[in-house]
Design an enzyme around this catalytic site. Structure first.
Site, mmCIF file in Angstrom:
data_model
loop_
_atom_site.group_PDB
_atom_site.id
_atom_site.type_symbol
_atom_site.label_atom_id
_atom_site.label_comp_id
_atom_site.label_asym_id
_atom_site.label_seq_id
_atom_site.Cartn_x
_atom_site.Cartn_y
_atom_site.Cartn_z
ATOM 1 C CG ASP A 267 10.003 62.289 53.940
ATOM 2 O OD1 ASP A 267 9.965 62.678 55.121
ATOM 3 O OD2 ASP A 267 11.033 62.356 53.245
HETATM 4 C C1 BGC Z 1 13.019 63.747 55.817
HETATM 5 C C2 BGC Z 1 12.902 62.399 56.485
HETATM 6 C C3 BGC Z 1 12.694 62.588 57.965
HETATM 7 C C4 BGC Z 1 11.457 63.438 58.184
HETATM 8 C C5 BGC Z 1 11.131 63.697 59.629
HETATM 9 C C6 BGC Z 1 11.852 64.649 56.178
HETATM 10 O O1 BGC Z 1 12.056 65.944 55.701
HETATM 11 O O2 BGC Z 1 13.097 63.587 54.423
HETATM 12 O O3 BGC Z 1 14.046 61.636 56.231
HETATM 13 O O4 BGC Z 1 12.596 61.350 58.596
HETATM 14 O O5 BGC Z 1 11.653 64.690 57.556
HETATM 15 O O6 BGC Z 1 12.049 64.554 60.200
#
Ligand code: BGC
Length: 754
Positions: A267
């Site tokens: 993530d």
């Molecule tokens: C989120 C993800 C997301 C990523 C990119 C993160 O903060 O938890 O679900 O895909 O950001 O935006």
């Protein structure tokens, strides 16, 4: 003629001698004639150490480099589960300002799950994947399949509910649909990210049985049945290691037990340790050095945990290259399925088909919770004047909520949908009723709405009640929204009740007009202290671009509601297992001591409720919910026949088939979801009262009857034995329960496992 030949051979001669002198500078071509695994080895053998390291981490906010020298393209990722996110600048979170990146927003995954229709899931994935492909994306950051543990989780709207079986069945066609476009899915957030509060600073404590029975199955289905080419690690910790660099989750379970050959990506900003990132199963690092939106050092990419620090360790001989080659092999495999896939379609965007898919899923996902006196569908002959009341009738919902926020081509608002459908015959009038959130911007994408309102709550309520009194029908459209502390990433809701004094407004409207339908736009359950006062309640979710049209079709009866709840609505928060038995938002003493504030002081969250999540808890403990898992009404009526089994006894290697007839006994065509639950009548371990093990949506014309068949084997009877670390189906008596909700079992049949 002669002259031409001479020129050509002269050129050949010169170029051959040029090439001979410059062998080092001529491009190295990949051998494209061999089977993929050999081509991967070929590419790997041609890459330098630096090129390999470069592939393991981001080069911009949403992309990672390929190998320019070898013509291996970069990977472009995009959020998110419900539509393709707009473009941001290369190295900043600000909007890039493109004018060609608006898309169709599809209903949120809660709504998709509420269709209980696997075909809808495929249509969703296919259409969304086409848009991702058209926008030249290689990896779609979704779908999210974290289990609904508490109604306070700010991100529940992005997930598929509380049941591992329903989620598993619904997620697989979505993945296949997306990936049929040569676009990888990235099923997320693996694992145990079941709340937003403390998502970066918590350690989840869960027993193995609960992990395997409740929280892992959707991920397992996504990678083993759906073949999701990538998976995204979560932010939280499990067994003291961050999920995106976690030996247990990534190596032991995902890569060894499930034999996963795809790519694990982190993530955004979930990595914080080079050694763990190298050894514990991570393949691709994203988002380090950002806190989500405001921070982001320019050109920090070389400092990523899997960048220079990794290279240094290799050069110093402190780590070998085995892990590196494995990671790169996985990335190359991904490239051959996405960026280097010569058979992928070109995709398309905002087509009429895509709009139709969004509208149909919205219609099928809407859940009719209550319909006393058949207020709905609206009788157009009686509806001379329709009052539409509530902020969510006019509020754009595709902007906000965090990373799933979208920049849409259009979003049909509930009021506009209702006007378009009823406006010719009836006088449709609007009153706000209350003021909730007037914001309308996320990460630089603006809704363009001005929802400012200066009148006092009293005046707004008075106006709404007066309008309700003078109307034939009242449609209240409220619920939650995508503002912080509502249905939104990064925070949880602060309370279970409806915000902004909506309870009072709803009660007042119920007194003013008996033809009231309360429509809740939300991705979470809410308390309904007025449930007995209100004749009709509709759960409408976040439905994307076609929201208003889907809703109007259901209100009018053009679409007969057939959605079923993918999670339980408890009466009050304390009735939910995580709040009664488990820890939320974390261990109480640690919370009091200020833990969870930063990564140096993480807080523990113990899932004491174990396997008793959602209806498993309510049914076993006999705690009556407000609305049960699987519940949803129709404008027609259905009757279930008596369930039959094809045998009385089954052995461990047998299958058993149950059949039941479902008949439409009403006057309107409609769809019913036959739900099969299994109950273990006697067991050496605690079992939930019953568990969903099959479901089928059947479409029936008035008077029509169809037979539904469910075939199961012992996996549907098994529990996870933590000591044996294996699934066990204990011989004994079981019961198959078939009905149209977890609390409406219509027919049962007993059988024995030998
Ligand atoms: C989120 C993800 C997301 C990523 C990119 C993160 O903060 O938890 O679900 O895909 O950001 O935006």
């Amino acid at each position: 003629m002669l002259k031409k030949t001479a020129i050509i051979s002269l050129f050949t001669l010169i170029s051959a001698s040029y090439m001979a002198q410059n062998t080092k500078t001529i491009p190295v071509y990949l051998d494209e004639t061999k089977p993929v695994e050999q081509r991967i080895q070929d590419a790997l053998s041609k890459m330098t150490l630096e090129e390999k390291i470069a592939m393991l981490h981001a080069q911009s906010k949403f992309s990672s480099p390929g190998v320019p020298r070898l013509g291996i393209p970069e990977f472009w990722t995009t959020d998110g589960p419900h539509g393709v996110r707009s473009e941001v600048k290369w190295d900043e979170w600000d909007q890039a300002g493109w004018t060609n990146d608006s898309i169709i927003a599809y209903p949120a995954l809660t709504a998709l799950s509420a269709t209980w229709n696997k075909n809808m899931s495929w249509n969703y994935g296919k259409a969304l994947g086409e848009e991702a492909r058209y926008r030249k994306k290689d990896i779609l950051l979704g779908p999210g399949v974290n289990i609904y543990r508490t109604p306070l989780n700010g991100r529940n709207f992005e997930y598929m509910g509380e049941d591992p079986f329903l989620t598993s069945k619904m997620v697989v066609p979505y993945i296949k649909g997306v990936q049929s476009n040569g676009v990888a899915t990235s099923v997320k957030h693996y694992a145990l990210n079941n709340q937003e509060m403390f998502r970066h600073t918590s350690n989840v404590i869960v027993d193995d049985r609960t992990l395997y029975e409740i929280y892992l199955p959707p991920f397992k289905a996504a990678v083993t049945e759906g073949d999701s080419w990538t998976i995204m690690g979560a932010y939280d910790m499990y067994k003291g290691q961050y999920a995106s660099q976690n030996q247990y989750l990534l190596n032991d379970i995902l890569k060894k037990e499930w034999n996963y050959k795809g790519v694990v990506l982190s993530d955004w900003g979930a990595v914080n340790n080079t050694e763990q990132a190298i050894h514990n199963g991570l393949d691709l690092e994203f988002g380090s050095w950002t806190n989500g939106l405001s921070e982001g050092h320019s050109n920090a990419y070389d400092s990523y945990y899997l960048a220079q620090p990794y290279l240094k360790l290799i050069k110093e001989g402190k780590v070998g290259t085995k892990e590196l080659d494995d990671k790169v092999t996985r990335l190359l495999r991904l490239a051959y399925k996405t960026t280097m896939n010569r058979n992928k379609p070109f995709g398309n965007i905002a087509s009429e088909e895509h709009k139709a898919v969004a509208k149909e899923i919205g219609e099928e996902g809407i859940v009719l919770l209550k319909n006393q006196g058949n207020v709905l569908p609206i009788d157009i002959n009686k509806a001379k004047k329709i009052a539409v009341i509530g902020e969510n009738a006019i509020k754009i919902m595709t902007v906000g909520g965090g990373s799933s926020s979208l920049k849409v081509k259009y979003e049909t608002l509930p009021l506009d949908g209702i006007k378009a459908r009823f406006g010719k015959q009836a006088d449709v009038q609007y009153a706000r009723g209350y003021v909730g959130d007037i914001g309308g911007e996320y990460n630089g994408v603006k809704s363009g709405q001005n929802l400012k309102e200066d009148r006092s709550p009293e005046v707004l309520l008075e106006e709404a009640v007066a309008l309700a009194k003078s109307s034939d029908y009242v449609i209240f459209v409220g619920g939650l929204n995508k503002a912080d502390f509502q249905d939104s990433e990064g925070n949880d809701r602060k309370s279970y009740g409806l915000p902004y004094n909506q309870d009072q407004v709803i009660s007042a409207l119920a007194k003013a007009n008996k033809n009231l339908a309360v429509v809740l736009v939300s991705g979470n359950a809410v308390a309904m202290p007025w449930v007995k006062e209100v004749p009709t309640i509709v759960q409408a979710w976040y439905l994307g671009s076609e929201a208003g049209n889907s809703l109007a079709a259901v209100l009018a009866g053009d679409a007969n509601p057939s959605g079923k709840l993918p999670f339980t609505f408890p009466v009050k928060l304390e009735d939910n297992a995580a709040h009664q038995m488990g820890e939320y938002p974390g261990n109480k003493e640690e919370l009091a001591a200020g833990k969870g504030k930063d990564q140096k002081n993480p807080i523990n969250i113990k899932y004491n409720e174990g396997i008793l999540v959602g209806y498993r808890w309510h049914d076993t403990k006999k705690i009556k919910p407000l609305f049960s898992f699987g519940h949803g009404l129709s404008y027609t009526t259905f009757e279930f026949g008596k369930a039959k089994a094809d045998k009385k006894d089954m052995s461990q290697d047998d299958k058993i088939t149950f059949t039941v007839t479902v008949k439409n006994t009403g006057k309107k065509a409609g769809a019913e979801v036959a739900q099969l639950y299994i109950s273990d009548l006697k067991s050496s371990v605690q079992r939930p009262a019953k568990e969903l093990k099959g479901f089928e949506k059947v479409f029936l014309n008035p008077g029509e009857e169809k037979e539904v068949t469910f075939t199961i084997d012992k996996t549907a009877l098994s529990f996870f034995d933590a000591e044996k670390h294996d699934w066990v189906a204990e011989p004994g008596d079981f019961e198959a329960l078939i009905g149209n909700s977890s609390d409406a079992i219509k027919t049962k049949v007993k059988f024995t496992l030998k």
